[in-house]
Design a protein around this motif. Structure first.
Motif, PDB file in Angstrom:
ATOM      1  N   TYR A  44       7.327   9.158  -8.048  1.00 47.21           N
ATOM      2  CA  TYR A  44       8.182  10.193  -8.625  1.00 47.21           C
ATOM      3  C   TYR A  44       9.082  10.736  -7.529  1.00 47.21           C
ATOM      4  CZ  TYR A  44       4.373  12.963  -6.645  1.00 47.21           C
ATOM      5  OH  TYR A  44       3.439  13.481  -5.806  1.00 47.21           O
ATOM      6  N   ASP A  45      10.054  11.535  -7.955  1.00 53.20           N
ATOM      7  CA  ASP A  45      11.094  12.003  -7.060  1.00 53.20           C
ATOM      8  C   ASP A  45      10.598  13.200  -6.245  1.00 53.20           C
ATOM      9  OD1 ASP A  45      13.358  12.730  -5.790  1.00 53.20           O
ATOM     10  OD2 ASP A  45      14.651  12.679  -7.564  1.00 53.20           O
ATOM     11  N   ARG A  46      10.119  12.920  -5.043  1.00 50.63           N
ATOM     12  CA  ARG A  46       9.573  13.982  -4.209  1.00 50.63           C
ATOM     13  C   ARG A  46      10.677  14.910  -3.693  1.00 50.63           C
ATOM     14  NH1 ARG A  46       4.354  12.825  -2.759  1.00 50.63           N
ATOM     15  NH2 ARG A  46       4.547  10.601  -2.432  1.00 50.63           N
ATOM     16  N   ASN A  68      -6.771  29.291  -1.855  1.00 48.72           N
ATOM     17  CA  ASN A  68      -5.350  29.632  -2.019  1.00 48.72           C
ATOM     18  C   ASN A  68      -4.492  29.305  -0.797  1.00 48.72           C
ATOM     19  OD1 ASN A  68      -5.775  30.403  -4.597  1.00 48.72           O
ATOM     20  ND2 ASN A  68      -4.835  32.434  -4.392  1.00 48.72           N
ATOM     21  N   CYS A  69      -4.954  28.345   0.020  1.00 46.49           N
ATOM     22  CA  CYS A  69      -4.110  27.802   1.079  1.00 46.49           C
ATOM     23  C   CYS A  69      -3.770  26.371   0.674  1.00 46.49           C
ATOM     24  CB  CYS A  69      -4.853  27.774   2.414  1.00 46.49           C
ATOM     25  SG  CYS A  69      -5.047  29.407   3.128  1.00 46.49           S
ATOM     26  N   PHE A  70      -2.488  26.063   0.596  1.00 46.66           N
ATOM     27  CA  PHE A  70      -2.084  24.758   0.073  1.00 46.66           C
ATOM     28  C   PHE A  70      -1.079  24.068   0.975  1.00 46.66           C
ATOM     29  CE2 PHE A  70      -2.759  27.653  -3.556  1.00 46.66           C
ATOM     30  CZ  PHE A  70      -3.825  27.013  -4.170  1.00 46.66           C
ATOM     31  N   VAL A  71      -0.921  22.766   0.767  1.00 46.27           N
ATOM     32  CA  VAL A  71       0.233  22.068   1.319  1.00 46.27           C
ATOM     33  C   VAL A  71       1.166  21.765   0.154  1.00 46.27           C
ATOM     34  CG1 VAL A  71      -0.980  21.091   3.267  1.00 46.27           C
ATOM     35  CG2 VAL A  71      -0.886  19.822   1.111  1.00 46.27           C
ATOM     36  N   TYR A  72       2.351  21.260   0.473  1.00 50.19           N
ATOM     37  CA  TYR A  72       3.396  21.101  -0.534  1.00 50.19           C
ATOM     38  C   TYR A  72       3.957  19.687  -0.427  1.00 50.19           C
ATOM     39  CZ  TYR A  72       7.586  22.477  -3.154  1.00 50.19           C
ATOM     40  OH  TYR A  72       8.580  22.587  -4.084  1.00 50.19           O
ATOM     41  N   ARG A  73       3.293  18.746  -1.113  1.00 53.69           N
ATOM     42  CA  ARG A  73       3.715  17.361  -0.932  1.00 53.69           C
ATOM     43  C   ARG A  73       3.676  16.566  -2.229  1.00 53.69           C
ATOM     44  NH1 ARG A  73       6.114  13.486   2.482  1.00 53.69           N
ATOM     45  NH2 ARG A  73       5.349  11.472   1.795  1.00 53.69           N
ATOM     46  N   THR A  74       2.644  16.793  -3.046  1.00 50.93           N
ATOM     47  CA  THR A  74       2.469  15.971  -4.245  1.00 50.93           C
ATOM     48  C   THR A  74       2.512  16.833  -5.497  1.00 50.93           C
ATOM     49  OG1 THR A  74       0.082  16.248  -4.317  1.00 50.93           O
ATOM     50  CG2 THR A  74       0.919  14.442  -2.960  1.00 50.93           C
ATOM     51  N   ILE A  75       2.626  16.175  -6.647  1.00 51.59           N
ATOM     52  CA  ILE A  75       2.607  16.914  -7.912  1.00 51.59           C
ATOM     53  C   ILE A  75       1.247  17.582  -8.094  1.00 51.59           C
ATOM     54  CG2 ILE A  75       2.680  16.666 -10.429  1.00 51.59           C
ATOM     55  CD1 ILE A  75       4.972  14.778 -10.146  1.00 51.59           C
ATOM     56  N   ASP A  76       0.187  16.923  -7.617  1.00 51.74           N
ATOM     57  CA  ASP A  76      -1.132  17.553  -7.683  1.00 51.74           C
ATOM     58  C   ASP A  76      -1.145  18.876  -6.904  1.00 51.74           C
ATOM     59  OD1 ASP A  76      -2.096  15.582  -9.265  1.00 51.74           O
ATOM     60  OD2 ASP A  76      -3.113  14.473  -7.662  1.00 51.74           O
ATOM     61  N   ASP A  77      -0.506  18.865  -5.724  1.00 51.13           N
ATOM     62  CA  ASP A  77      -0.398  20.107  -4.955  1.00 51.13           C
ATOM     63  C   ASP A  77       0.306  21.179  -5.788  1.00 51.13           C
ATOM     64  OD1 ASP A  77      -1.505  18.850  -2.758  1.00 51.13           O
ATOM     65  OD2 ASP A  77       0.435  18.338  -1.859  1.00 51.13           O
ATOM     66  N   ILE A  86       0.857  -1.183   0.000  1.00 51.74           N
ATOM     67  CA  ILE A  86       0.000   0.000   0.000  1.00 51.74           C
ATOM     68  C   ILE A  86       0.894   1.233   0.000  1.00 51.74           C
ATOM     69  CG2 ILE A  86      -1.784   1.279   1.224  1.00 51.74           C
ATOM     70  CD1 ILE A  86      -2.774  -1.353   2.365  1.00 51.74           C
ATOM     71  N   GLY A  87       0.815   1.991  -1.098  1.00 50.67           N
ATOM     72  CA  GLY A  87       1.627   3.195  -1.225  1.00 50.67           C
ATOM     73  C   GLY A  87       2.661   3.039  -2.317  1.00 50.67           C
ATOM     74  N   ASN A  88       2.640   3.954  -3.281  1.00 49.27           N
ATOM     75  CA  ASN A  88       3.630   3.919  -4.355  1.00 49.27           C
ATOM     76  C   ASN A  88       4.390   5.238  -4.393  1.00 49.27           C
ATOM     77  OD1 ASN A  88       4.196   4.039  -7.700  1.00 49.27           O
ATOM     78  ND2 ASN A  88       4.549   2.104  -6.666  1.00 49.27           N
ATOM     79  N   GLY A  89       4.901   5.608  -3.246  1.00 52.03           N
ATOM     80  CA  GLY A  89       5.791   6.764  -3.186  1.00 52.03           C
ATOM     81  C   GLY A  89       7.210   6.288  -3.476  1.00 52.03           C
ATOM     82  N   MET A  90       8.184   7.078  -3.096  1.00 51.00           N
ATOM     83  CA  MET A  90       9.579   6.729  -3.393  1.00 51.00           C
ATOM     84  C   MET A  90       9.960   5.410  -2.714  1.00 51.00           C
ATOM     85  SD  MET A  90      11.381  10.479  -3.043  1.00 51.00           S
ATOM     86  CE  MET A  90      12.902  10.063  -3.887  1.00 51.00           C
ATOM     87  N   VAL A  91       9.542   5.253  -1.442  1.00 51.27           N
ATOM     88  CA  VAL A  91       9.934   4.061  -0.686  1.00 51.27           C
ATOM     89  C   VAL A  91       9.152   2.832  -1.166  1.00 51.27           C
ATOM     90  CG1 VAL A  91       9.932   3.018   1.615  1.00 51.27           C
ATOM     91  CG2 VAL A  91      10.720   5.374   1.302  1.00 51.27           C
ATOM     92  N   GLY A  92       7.845   3.018  -1.439  1.00 53.90           N
ATOM     93  CA  GLY A  92       7.035   1.905  -1.949  1.00 53.90           C
ATOM     94  C   GLY A  92       7.591   1.375  -3.255  1.00 53.90           C
TER      95      GLY A  92
END
Lengths: 117, 845
Positions: free
Chosen positions: B48-50, B129-138, B10-16
């Motif tokens: 992808y390379d976060r 216009n308040c965001f977080v900074y974690r994913t390409i979607d962000d 579960i999870g396909n980030g860099m570590v997954g």
């Protein structure tokens, strides 16, 4: 080049000495034989070997770059870069391969090639 | 055959993804169980390379950031549910269910759910216009909002917050950073370092507000938001990015009753197993030894450990070093070990260079024999050495401060690599140890380029490049390999050394060069190299008497020699643009001389089968019709490929053809260590394939993006983005500097791609030289290029006008005959060289 065979040789007048650019080569045609002529160093020492490159099957050795490996004067084939000793025609990379080498005589600033009859 | 057991991730980030790579390699090998592999990926794209996320704002695309090699999941038969979040684990039945209603049984389960950015519950935090900074979607949302915004504020002045601030800066917004604690990056660095870092940031016009607790976000007067601080002060901004810290994504595990840490995180043991013997947790969601590791390298280690354990191999996670080195808005920042000197009895040495804003600190143990920690700001060159000292517990020199003092006499500071054990990790991005490097060298990787290719070492952040180079040289030395960088037996210099000798001493002939600096008669290596350097420096006609004999046959006869000793002819067609009249001339000439014609990959026309003696006549006709030589025979600029651009294309953003022609005409004739290819694309659809070229230029709405050091061919290399949004003048300035720096420093026959791979410091270093002029060379490089551009001549025009030069094109010095060995046959209505059998047949006929 002073060999016993010299008596049997026919000398062919090819060109003026300065027709061969310094440290560079030209091709000559004697009968149906293509010969590569080179002029080396300040003293313009002239060498002649066959122009036919046995590795590429093309008449191109006169268009190679001349130089030295240690004390041996060589030309590098312009196609696949094998070296041939100018004095003997021997290929440096493959001892089973060699090209013809020819006797040279310079007379009154003319270059002569000696061919055995 | 029994049904395969199922392994679900579960999870396909860099570590997954790293886990998938590791398990794919081990799956079913050496008698291990072969699992059916399944993974859930909540995001709409694969791993992808976060770490490089902020480069999205300096021109990289989502594809550039992808970590997944094309075909990886297909080739390994891995089922991937993209855009589908796993939402429940039934541990009893061993079933996972997802948002899209999929349910999958598992035998082994790996949780690689990562972390999420914590958003503090400040009133107003849910405003637009308040965001977080974690994913390409962000990033896509931030990027869209940035188009109409003038200013932005980041809440959080830690590592991630400063990364986010860079994104705002890259969008040309007025940038604020708001930090609760009294200094930036309070976890990693101390007060002194924080001050230097702050000064550097402020110099770049980033407004830093430390010691500020944001208490309310409301409608602003001049901007979208007003941020009110607890101390009564306030600022206004159009965009707000929340980056005060991360929290483990542990809700799935929590809901299923797996053991959790008191403050979150899934508890794991040394094998990365959770309290459920069939469930593993890796990366930022996992808690090992009471600690969450918020860096990618420890996550990668956990991925490997879990994969090994599943495959029945022994391995254990024993904690990880949290040292980091990074570049924040161009500022080097590094922190090692006990940066705050909290160890009992620890002593501190500090070096501060005020004018250059460099701060270095080392923390040593009580008797000054071991390194405990370090902080470096502004200059992190010592990072590699210091980290190795710390990790390998190596005794320090008698005066430890020497480790961070500037080396005025040019000596190399720090430890010798010999002191390192084989287990020392040299490249943390790819977990390459000194032993791995030594093995690679022993197996024949004897250049930096080869090492990078076979081990991947120093191809990540590049921080270990210098150390890798030292290991390589030491190993070669040990193996008795003479590290001989001499050009050839005639010159005891590298090409770069020879270049400097020629340039500085104004040497203009080979005779002069070999007499003063070499021995013997030269050879087919040093002669063309010298000829090329003479041309780069002085730009004489290459067939001048003293140069002609130095040239490779291609340069000597201004054509490309083919396998039968004939030549090909390639006139310049700048940018690939040609008039119908000129196209007709090419056809007429080809027909008249019976030449084989083919369209090249560089958007021009190649005419084959010209005999030596025909070259001048053919070129006379071409020159008379307005053509110039295309230098297809030279180690020099070949082509500038282009798409039609905004002139015709409905998607085009700028005039790519016009730019291509201008560039081709500027750099044509420049002799260089190897051939150079350019391309210009009129928009990001990239139809000219500029990112596979030595110099690639892509039009954007804000100007030109400049890519360098790409290559197609045998070893394809994606070009690096050197600079973005350039105007025409700056673009040319940067290319001038880049090309001349390459010409000056590259090895013989080293394409820009290999040159870049071997360049110590890599892209960052190149940027410093080309853009920031760190070597103070820029003006000189531009001047040298100007001189080459100003002395251009068409070599064929010069040649056909000089009867003396034409002599060289006579096939025989003593006869007006043709070489009877050159024979052609017909194929597909054109000529081709006869092969050996055909030649014999024709001779007998």
């Amino acid at each position: 080049m002073q060999t016993a065979q010299q008596q049997d040789m026919t000398w062919h007048d090819i060109c003026a000495l300065n027709d061969i650019p310094k440290n560079s080569g030209v091709a000559a045609l004697v009968g149906d034989q293509q010969i590569a002529l080179f002029s080396i160093g300040k003293e313009a020492q002239v060498f002649a070997i066959g122009n036919y490159d046995p590795f590429s099957n093309a008449n191109v050795l006169a268009r190679g770059i001349v130089g030295s490996i240690g004390d041996t004067i060589v030309v590098a084939s312009p196609i696949y870069k094998q070296h041939f000793e100018l004095a003997t025609g021997q290929c440096v990379e493959d001892e089973t391969v060699s090209v013809e080498s020819y006797a040279i005589r310079i007379d009154n600033n003319r270059v002569f090639i000696g061919l055995t009859a | 055959m029994a049904q395969k057991k199922k392994l679900v991730v579960i999870g396909n980030g860099m570590v997954g993804h790293k886990f998938m790579q590791a398990i794919a390699e081990l799956n079913g090998q050496d008698g291990a169980e072969e699992y059916e592999l399944i993974t859930f990926c909540e995001e709409s794209r694969l791993a992808y390379d976060r770490v490089q996320l902020s480069s999205y704002f300096s021109g990289k695309t989502a594809e550039d950031l992808s970590l997944v090699e094309p075909g990886f999941y297909e080739d390994n038969n891995i089922t991937v549910y993209i855009g589908d979040r796993a939402n429940h684990i039934d541990r009893e039945k061993q079933i996972i269910t997802s948002d899209n209603g999929i349910s999958v049984e598992y035998d082994k389960l790996v949780l690689a759910t990562g972390s999420y950015p914590f958003v503090p519950p400040i009133p107003g935090h849910e405003r637009e216009n308040c965001f977080v900074y974690r994913t390409i979607d962000d990033l896509e949302k931030i990027s869209a909002a940035g188009k109409t915004a003038k200013s932005g504020a980041v809440i959080g002045g830690g590592l991630l917050g400063l990364e986010a601030a860079k994104a705002l800066k890259d969008m040309n917004l007025e940038t604020h950073v708001i930090e609760f604690s009294p200094r930036l990056m309070s976890v990693q660095i101390d007060d002194g370092a924080g001050t230097v870092l702050r000064e550097k940031m402020e110099e770049m016009n980033v407004k830093i507000h430390t010691g500020k607790n944001t208490s309310l976000i409301e409608q602003g007067k001049d901007a979208v938001h007003k941020l009110n601080f607890a101390d009564g002060e306030s600022i206004e901004a159009d965009i707000i990015l929340f980056s005060p810290g991360i929290r483990p994504r542990d809700e799935l595990a929590r809901d299923s009753g797996i053991e959790m840490g008191e403050r979150g995180g899934i508890v794991i043991n040394d094998q990365c197993l959770t309290s459920d013997e069939n469930i593993y947790a890796i990366g930022e969601c996992a808690l090992w030894g009471g600690m969450i590791y918020g860096l990618v390298a420890p996550g990668y280690q956990m991925a490997k450990v879990a994969a090994d354990h599943i495959a029945g191999k022994e391995n254990a996670f024993k904690g990880a070093d949290m040292s980091t080195k990074l570049k924040l808005m161009g500022v080097d920042v590094a922190s090692i070990g006990d940066a705050h000197a909290t160890t009992k009895g620890a002593k501190v040495f500090t070096y501060i260079n005020g004018p250059e804003q460099v701060y270095k600190k080392i923390v040593v143990n009580e008797d000054s024999t071991r390194l405990l920690g370090a902080v470096l700001i502004g200059d992190a060159n010592d990072y590699g050495n210091l980290l190795q000292l710390k990790l390998n517990d190596i005794p320090l020199p008698e005066t430890p401060d020497a480790l961070i003092l500037p080396q005025r006499d040019g000596a190399v500071a720090g430890i010798g690599v010999e002191a390192l054990p084989d287990t020392a990790q040299i490249c943390s991005c790819f977990d390459i140890s000194k032993g791995d490097l030594c093995t690679a060298v022993a197996d024949g990787a004897t250049t930096m380029s080869a090492i990078k290719e076979c081990t991947k070492a120093s191809t990540g952040c590049g921080g270990c490049t210098a150390l890798v180079g030292q290991v390589l040289n030491k190993e070669l030395e040990k193996m008795g390999v003479d590290v001989n960088t001499d050009l050839c037996e005639h010159f005891p210099y590298t090409r770069q050394g020879l270049y400097s000798l020629i340039r500085v001493n104004e040497i203009k002939s080979f005779d002069d060069l070999i007499e003063k600096h070499g021995t013997g008669h030269g050879c087919e290596i040093c002669k063309p190299t010298a000829a090329s350097i003479f041309a780069s420096c002085w730009n004489d006609y290459i067939l001048e008497k003293e140069h002609a004999g130095l040239q490779d046959t291609n340069d000597r006869y201004l054509g490309n020699i083919q396998n039968n000793g004939t030549y090909s002819i390639v006139p310049r067609i700048a940018g690939g643009e040609i008039t119908p009249d000129k196209l007709i001339v090419l056809g007429q000439v080809a027909k008249k001389y019976n030449l084989y014609t083919k369209i090249t990959g560089g958007q021009r026309v190649d005419l084959f089968g010209a005999r030596l003696e025909e070259l001048p006549d053919i070129w006379k006709e071409l020159v008379d019709a307005g053509f110039e030589t295309g230098h297809a025979y030279g180690k020099s600029l070949r082509t500038v490929k282009s798409c039609v651009g905004s002139t015709w294309c409905r998607y085009g953003v700028d005039d790519s053809v016009g730019t291509a022609i201008e560039l081709e005409n500027r750099y044509k004739g420049l002799r260089s260590p190897h051939k150079i290819k350019f391309a210009v694309s009129g928009c990001t659809r990239e139809c000219a394939e500029a990112q596979s070229k030595d110099v690639g230029i892509i039009a954007t709405e804000n100007g030109w993006n400049l890519y360098v050091c790409g290559n197609g061919g045998m070893k394809p290399r994606h070009a690096d983005l050197l600079a973005t949004d350039l105007d025409r003048e700056t673009l040319i300035k940067y290319i001038d500097r880049f090309l001349m720096f390459y010409v000056k420093t590259a090895d013989r026959l080293e394409r820009t791609a290999t040159w870049m791979n071997n360049l110590e410091g890599g892209l960052d270093y190149l940027r410093e030289v080309v853009i920031d002029d760190s070597l103070g060379l820029a003006e000189q490089l531009e001047k040298e290029m100007e001189s080459v551009v100003g002395t251009y001549q068409c070599e064929w025009k010069t040649t056909i006008e000089d009867p003396d030069k034409l002599k060289a094109f006579k096939p025989f010095v003593n006869a007006n005959a043709a070489d009877s060995n050159i024979v052609f046959v017909e194929e597909r209505e054109q000529i081709r060289p006869a092969n050996e059998d055909e030649r014999k047949q024709l001779a007998n006929a």
